[in-house]
Motif scaffolding. Sequence first.
Motif, short mmCIF file in Angstrom:
data_model
loop_
_atom_site.label_atom_id
_atom_site.label_comp_id
_atom_site.label_asym_id
_atom_site.label_seq_id
_atom_site.Cartn_x
_atom_site.Cartn_y
_atom_site.Cartn_z
N ASP A 34 39.69 11.05 -11.87
CA ASP A 34 40.63 11.01 -10.75
C ASP A 34 40.08 10.08 -9.68
O ASP A 34 38.90 10.12 -9.35
CB ASP A 34 40.82 12.41 -10.18
CG ASP A 34 41.39 13.36 -11.21
OD1 ASP A 34 42.21 12.90 -12.02
OD2 ASP A 34 41.03 14.54 -11.21
N LYS A 85 47.99 12.71 -8.23
CA LYS A 85 47.85 12.55 -9.68
C LYS A 85 46.42 12.90 -10.08
O LYS A 85 45.51 12.09 -9.94
CB LYS A 85 48.18 11.12 -10.09
CG LYS A 85 49.58 10.71 -9.76
CD LYS A 85 49.83 9.27 -10.10
CE LYS A 85 51.22 8.86 -9.66
NZ LYS A 85 51.46 7.45 -9.82
N ARG A 86 46.24 14.11 -10.57
CA ARG A 86 44.91 14.54 -10.99
C ARG A 86 44.98 15.04 -12.42
O ARG A 86 45.85 15.82 -12.77
CB ARG A 86 44.38 15.63 -10.06
CG ARG A 86 44.10 15.12 -8.67
CD ARG A 86 43.40 16.16 -7.82
NE ARG A 86 44.13 17.39 -7.65
CZ ARG A 86 45.01 17.63 -6.69
NH1 ARG A 86 45.28 16.71 -5.82
NH2 ARG A 86 45.61 18.78 -6.61
N ASN A 87 44.05 14.59 -13.25
CA ASN A 87 43.99 15.04 -14.64
C ASN A 87 42.58 15.53 -15.00
O ASN A 87 42.32 15.83 -16.14
CB ASN A 87 44.43 13.94 -15.60
CG ASN A 87 43.60 12.70 -15.50
OD1 ASN A 87 42.57 12.68 -14.84
ND2 ASN A 87 44.02 11.64 -16.16
N ASP A 88 41.68 15.60 -14.04
CA ASP A 88 40.30 16.07 -14.21
C ASP A 88 39.49 15.23 -15.19
O ASP A 88 38.45 15.67 -15.66
CB ASP A 88 40.27 17.54 -14.64
CG ASP A 88 40.68 18.46 -13.51
OD1 ASP A 88 40.51 18.07 -12.34
OD2 ASP A 88 41.17 19.56 -13.78
N SER A 111 38.68 18.37 -8.14
CA SER A 111 38.75 17.72 -9.44
C SER A 111 37.40 17.88 -10.12
O SER A 111 36.37 17.95 -9.45
CB SER A 111 39.08 16.23 -9.29
OG SER A 111 39.00 15.58 -10.54
#
Length: 194
Positions: free
Chosen positions: A141, A135-138, A174
């Motif tokens: 993270d 689960k990465r959203n920048d 990230s």
Amino acid sequence: MSQQQYPQQPQPGWGGPQQQGYGAPPFQPQPPKKSKAGKIVGFGCLGVVALFVLIGIAAAAGGGNGDSTDTGAKDKAVAAGRTPKTDKAGTTPAPKPKPKSKTQAEQFKACVAKSGTATEKKAVQHVTKVTGADKRNDILDSAEVYTDFTGGFMSDNQGEAKLIASAFTSCYESKNGLVSVYGQDGDLIANANY
């Protein structure tokens, strides 16, 4: 001594005659409030109509396939029991079993095995669990790597934990990520930005 009586003048608002334009107007009761029964009935009917509209939309979206020859589920069950006689009876491929998906720890270990150094490969053997790597959203993270090491920052395994964090930064990217390496007792051993 004789007492003199002074004539009393009535004061405005004390029950005496009042002159026009002076003092407060006489008390007038407020008009009775209107009944809200009409609003209640109106909103109740509106709610019922809205409910029927929602049911109709749900039935249209989930129900039927637009086939006007559909005669019911009973006929479909009877038709399903029959097998059509065609020459292509065995040409449909059997569904392939889905490959078992790897855990995040297995994916991480595979990445390090592919592109890691010898010391990183040795350190990654102690990894037991990885969370947050998928689960990465920048924005912020946060990944956690759990190991079978003991102790915290001052443990003997801190060097290997730093190698694991370094290997994680090589495998995952990230703009604003933080990987934390924990021991089996839950103590933080090392961390790194990735």
